[in-house]
Design a protein around this motif. Structure first.
Motif, PDB file in Angstrom:
ATOM      1  N   SER A  97       0.821  -1.215   0.000  1.00 42.64           N
ATOM      2  CA  SER A  97       0.000   0.000   0.000  1.00 42.64           C
ATOM      3  C   SER A  97       0.854   1.264   0.000  1.00 42.64           C
ATOM      4  O   SER A  97       0.339   2.373  -0.012  1.00 42.64           O
ATOM      5  CB  SER A  97      -0.934   0.011   1.216  1.00 42.64           C
ATOM      6  OG  SER A  97      -0.176   0.091   2.422  1.00 42.64           O
ATOM      7  N   GLY A  98       2.182   1.101   0.027  1.00 43.81           N
ATOM      8  CA  GLY A  98       3.095   2.249  -0.014  1.00 43.81           C
ATOM      9  C   GLY A  98       3.309   2.921   1.315  1.00 43.81           C
ATOM     10  O   GLY A  98       3.923   3.998   1.386  1.00 43.81           O
ATOM     11  N   ASP A  99       2.845   2.300   2.394  1.00 42.29           N
ATOM     12  CA  ASP A  99       2.989   2.882   3.734  1.00 42.29           C
ATOM     13  C   ASP A  99       4.282   2.361   4.376  1.00 42.29           C
ATOM     14  O   ASP A  99       4.266   1.504   5.259  1.00 42.29           O
ATOM     15  CB  ASP A  99       1.770   2.514   4.582  1.00 42.29           C
ATOM     16  CG  ASP A  99       1.718   3.287   5.900  1.00 42.29           C
ATOM     17  OD1 ASP A  99       2.717   3.954   6.234  1.00 42.29           O
ATOM     18  OD2 ASP A  99       0.672   3.227   6.569  1.00 42.29           O
ATOM     19  N   LEU A 100       5.429   2.917   3.937  1.00 35.83           N
ATOM     20  CA  LEU A 100       6.714   2.444   4.443  1.00 35.83           C
ATOM     21  C   LEU A 100       6.968   2.874   5.878  1.00 35.83           C
ATOM     22  O   LEU A 100       7.757   2.232   6.581  1.00 35.83           O
ATOM     23  CB  LEU A 100       7.853   2.959   3.551  1.00 35.83           C
ATOM     24  CG  LEU A 100       7.994   2.312   2.164  1.00 35.83           C
ATOM     25  CD1 LEU A 100       9.268   2.767   1.497  1.00 35.83           C
ATOM     26  CD2 LEU A 100       7.979   0.800   2.250  1.00 35.83           C
ATOM     27  N   HIS A 101       6.315   3.939   6.303  1.00 28.93           N
ATOM     28  CA  HIS A 101       6.497   4.402   7.689  1.00 28.93           C
ATOM     29  C   HIS A 101       6.049   3.331   8.680  1.00 28.93           C
ATOM     30  O   HIS A 101       6.799   2.947   9.588  1.00 28.93           O
ATOM     31  CB  HIS A 101       5.716   5.696   7.904  1.00 28.93           C
ATOM     32  CG  HIS A 101       5.704   6.160   9.328  1.00 28.93           C
ATOM     33  ND1 HIS A 101       6.835   6.664   9.953  1.00 28.93           N
ATOM     34  CD2 HIS A 101       4.705   6.175  10.259  1.00 28.93           C
ATOM     35  CE1 HIS A 101       6.539   6.981  11.206  1.00 28.93           C
ATOM     36  NE2 HIS A 101       5.253   6.695  11.417  1.00 28.93           N
ATOM     37  N   HIS A 102       4.805   2.839   8.487  1.00 32.47           N
ATOM     38  CA  HIS A 102       4.302   1.792   9.386  1.00 32.47           C
ATOM     39  C   HIS A 102       5.007   0.457   9.135  1.00 32.47           C
ATOM     40  O   HIS A 102       5.171  -0.349  10.073  1.00 32.47           O
ATOM     41  CB  HIS A 102       2.784   1.634   9.214  1.00 32.47           C
ATOM     42  CG  HIS A 102       1.999   2.706   9.903  1.00 32.47           C
ATOM     43  ND1 HIS A 102       1.620   3.878   9.280  1.00 32.47           N
ATOM     44  CD2 HIS A 102       1.548   2.793  11.182  1.00 32.47           C
ATOM     45  CE1 HIS A 102       0.961   4.632  10.144  1.00 32.47           C
ATOM     46  NE2 HIS A 102       0.891   4.005  11.298  1.00 32.47           N
ATOM     47  N   ALA A 103       5.420   0.218   7.907  1.00 33.39           N
ATOM     48  CA  ALA A 103       6.155  -1.015   7.590  1.00 33.39           C
ATOM     49  C   ALA A 103       7.473  -1.053   8.373  1.00 33.39           C
ATOM     50  O   ALA A 103       7.839  -2.086   8.947  1.00 33.39           O
ATOM     51  CB  ALA A 103       6.422  -1.095   6.097  1.00 33.39           C
ATOM     52  N   PHE A 129      13.015  -5.434  -0.752  1.00 32.23           N
ATOM     53  CA  PHE A 129      12.372  -5.156  -2.039  1.00 32.23           C
ATOM     54  C   PHE A 129      11.556  -3.870  -1.995  1.00 32.23           C
ATOM     55  O   PHE A 129      11.586  -3.076  -2.944  1.00 32.23           O
ATOM     56  CB  PHE A 129      11.468  -6.330  -2.445  1.00 32.23           C
ATOM     57  CG  PHE A 129      10.674  -6.062  -3.694  1.00 32.23           C
ATOM     58  CD1 PHE A 129      11.248  -6.249  -4.945  1.00 32.23           C
ATOM     59  CD2 PHE A 129       9.360  -5.603  -3.622  1.00 32.23           C
ATOM     60  CE1 PHE A 129      10.530  -5.991  -6.105  1.00 32.23           C
ATOM     61  CE2 PHE A 129       8.632  -5.339  -4.772  1.00 32.23           C
ATOM     62  CZ  PHE A 129       9.223  -5.540  -6.018  1.00 32.23           C
ATOM     63  N   SER A 130      10.816  -3.647  -0.913  1.00 32.38           N
ATOM     64  CA  SER A 130       9.943  -2.474  -0.835  1.00 32.38           C
ATOM     65  C   SER A 130      10.750  -1.173  -0.883  1.00 32.38           C
ATOM     66  O   SER A 130      10.315  -0.186  -1.485  1.00 32.38           O
ATOM     67  CB  SER A 130       9.103  -2.518   0.448  1.00 32.38           C
ATOM     68  OG  SER A 130       9.932  -2.449   1.597  1.00 32.38           O
ATOM     69  N   HIS A 131      11.936  -1.174  -0.274  1.00 25.91           N
ATOM     70  CA  HIS A 131      12.764   0.028  -0.288  1.00 25.91           C
ATOM     71  C   HIS A 131      13.366   0.272  -1.676  1.00 25.91           C
ATOM     72  O   HIS A 131      13.452   1.416  -2.132  1.00 25.91           O
ATOM     73  CB  HIS A 131      13.865  -0.057   0.770  1.00 25.91           C
ATOM     74  CG  HIS A 131      13.363   0.236   2.145  1.00 25.91           C
ATOM     75  ND1 HIS A 131      12.582  -0.650   2.852  1.00 25.91           N
ATOM     76  CD2 HIS A 131      13.505   1.332   2.940  1.00 25.91           C
ATOM     77  CE1 HIS A 131      12.268  -0.123   4.020  1.00 25.91           C
ATOM     78  NE2 HIS A 131      12.821   1.092   4.097  1.00 25.91           N
TER      79      HIS A 131
END
Length: 493
Positions: free
Chosen positions: A53-59, A79-81
């Motif tokens: 969902s693009g919410d890297l802060h909570h991830a 991968f997400s980064h």
């Protein structure tokens, strides 16, 4: 409402596929209420949902609090980064991953090659390739493609070809990488050879192959091949209406000098995108049709297509090639107000080039000195080019010496300053530059022009005779002879 780990896991995986931004938080709350947060499967599923969902802060917060991170969770995090262009963070996570005693698998490595390219860390890319070989992952198509892409984007074509030759399975994506890689590096003949081998191997040409081949045609100036491919595109249902293919046709015709054909392709496109408009602006720009480029730019905005930074670079470059200084200044100074983003290095380089071409070298220097961004070699190079054009010694020396520090092995910078010195008969300066070039082992790259005859490219290098030079000279001499007529013919006339 949700009271089982299995149900919550199913919901998170389903939400991850749809990239819904609010659902992971709601499900996270249900997990906390039911005291399931210690479950590793739920933690990993939640991490995946946040990243999708693009919410890297909570991830990141979730990942930092995980007591037991498994291979899957590390792969998701890395991968997400990379996917969000946070290359340094991805590499830092990889180093922590290694310290924890984990060993990369075929999911860990592909995004890391992209990260190493993103930060310009060639050494890391080579280490990753060693891991691929040691762990036996070179048989995986995704991993092999990542290694190939790394070497091609680095311009290391020999290593890329070695990787390509050793790949057991070559799908269309692998062939397309090789074709585009050779074309991007200027090895157009090799790109054509790759395409022929691809077809001979039974691999079908797709919508990704055609733009790469058209780019090679444009780069080589091979209008005949480009026109043949255009004919195949018209006949094929597969390529009919494909915007990327049409964009490549516009670019190819413009590079081959057929601006009218570029206009025809453009006018027949029902739904041009921002790349289409930008390509047409650039096509007009390189042909010195600055007013037409500005007209297309205006029409683009009127049609509701919002220009991106690349489009602004294209229109500024068009103004520069046509000497439209007032229009270029207006566009440059209204970038933030009209388009909502700050000028980039490319925009500054175009503006410096425009001012330099028009002889406003002092203004160009002030613009460089007042830049908020770090000045790059492209900006100083644009200023030096303007100084060469107008034979300006003082500003030319400033630009050249900055370039000597940034690009100590680029011979063109030394030659440019030497040319200015020669024009003004500054012999000590010329001697100093030539001595420095000899010390660094630099030589002037010979100029090259070429012509395609009967499908064969004939190249002509400055200072190097062509193998057929003698025959050409004889033919030219015979063509240039004035015909003589008999005396009686002259009397009769």
């Amino acid at each position: 409402m949700y009271n089982s780990i299995h149900t919550l896991s199913f919901l998170l995986r389903n939400y991850a596929r749809h990239s819904a931004s609010s659902i992971p938080k709601q499900t996270h709350a249900q997990i906390l209420v039911n005291n399931y947060l210690s479950n590793l499967t739920l933690q990993t599923d939640l991490l995946l949902a946040y990243t999708k969902s693009g919410d890297l802060h909570h991830a990141r917060k979730l990942f930092d609090r995980m007591c037991d991170r498994n291979m899957h969770s590390w792969n998701i995090f890395i991968f997400s980064h990379v996917h969000n262009s946070l290359y340094s963070e991805a590499i830092s996570a990889f180093y922590k991953f290694m310290k924890m005693g984990f060993q990369p698998d075929h999911y860990t490595l592909p995004p890391l090659f992209k990260a190493s390219l993103g930060v310009g860390n060639v050494y890391l890319g080579c280490i990753l390739h060693n891991w691929v070989i040691r762990l036996g992952f070179d048989g995986y198509v995704v991993v092999g493609t990542s290694v190939l892409d790394f070497y091609l984007k680095r311009g290391e074509l020999i290593d890329a070809h070695r990787v390509f030759s050793n790949m057991l399975w070559k799908d269309s994506a692998v062939w397309n990488l090789m074709i585009s890689g050779f074309g991007r590096a200027g090895f157009y003949a090799e790109a054509f050879i790759m395409c022929r081998k691809m077809v001979a191997g039974g691999v079908i040409i797709d919508v990704f192959t055609v733009p790469s081949i058209l780019n090679a045609c444009g780069g080589a100036g091979d209008l005949m091949k480009g026109s043949e491919i255009h004919a195949l595109i018209v006949k094929s249902i597969v390529f009919d209406g494909d915007v990327a293919v049409a964009n490549s046709l516009i670019d190819m015709y413009a590079k081959c000098g057929c601006l009218g054909s570029s206009e025809k392709v453009f006018q027949n496109m029902p739904n041009p995108n921002v790349v289409t408009w930008t390509t047409m602006i650039s096509s007009y720009g390189v042909h010195g049709e600055g007013e037409k480029a500005l007209g297309i730019f205006k029409k683009m905005r009127n049609r509701g297509c919002k220009p991106n930074p690349v489009a602004i670079t294209a229109v500024l470059a068009s103004c520069s090639h046509s000497g439209l200084i007032d229009q270029g200044r207006h566009i440059f100074h209204s970038i933030w107000l009209d388009h909502g983003f700050e000028p980039s290095i490319e925009h500054y380089a175009c503006m410096v080039d425009l001012l330099g071409r028009c002889g406003h070298l002092e203004k160009a220097l002030r613009l460089v000195q007042n830049m908020k961004l770090q000045v790059t070699a492209s900006v100083w190079g644009a200023l030096l080019a303007g100084c060469v054009m107008h034979k300006n010694v003082m500003i030319g020396e400033i630009a050249a010496h900055h370039l000597f520090e940034m690009e100590p092995t680029n011979s063109s910078n030394y030659i440019a300053l030497c040319y200015i010195y020669e024009y003004h008969s500054i012999w000590p300066g010329m001697v100093s530059i030539r001595t420095k070039m000899r010390e660094l082992g630099l030589v002037k790259c010979p100029g090259c022009s070429w012509i395609t005859i009967g499908g064969m490219v004939h190249k002509f290098y400055q200072g190097q005779p062509h193998p057929l030079a003698e025959m050409m000279c004889i033919q030219l001499l015979s063509m240039s002879k004035v015909p003589t007529f008999p005396d009686d013919f002259q009397e009769e006339s």
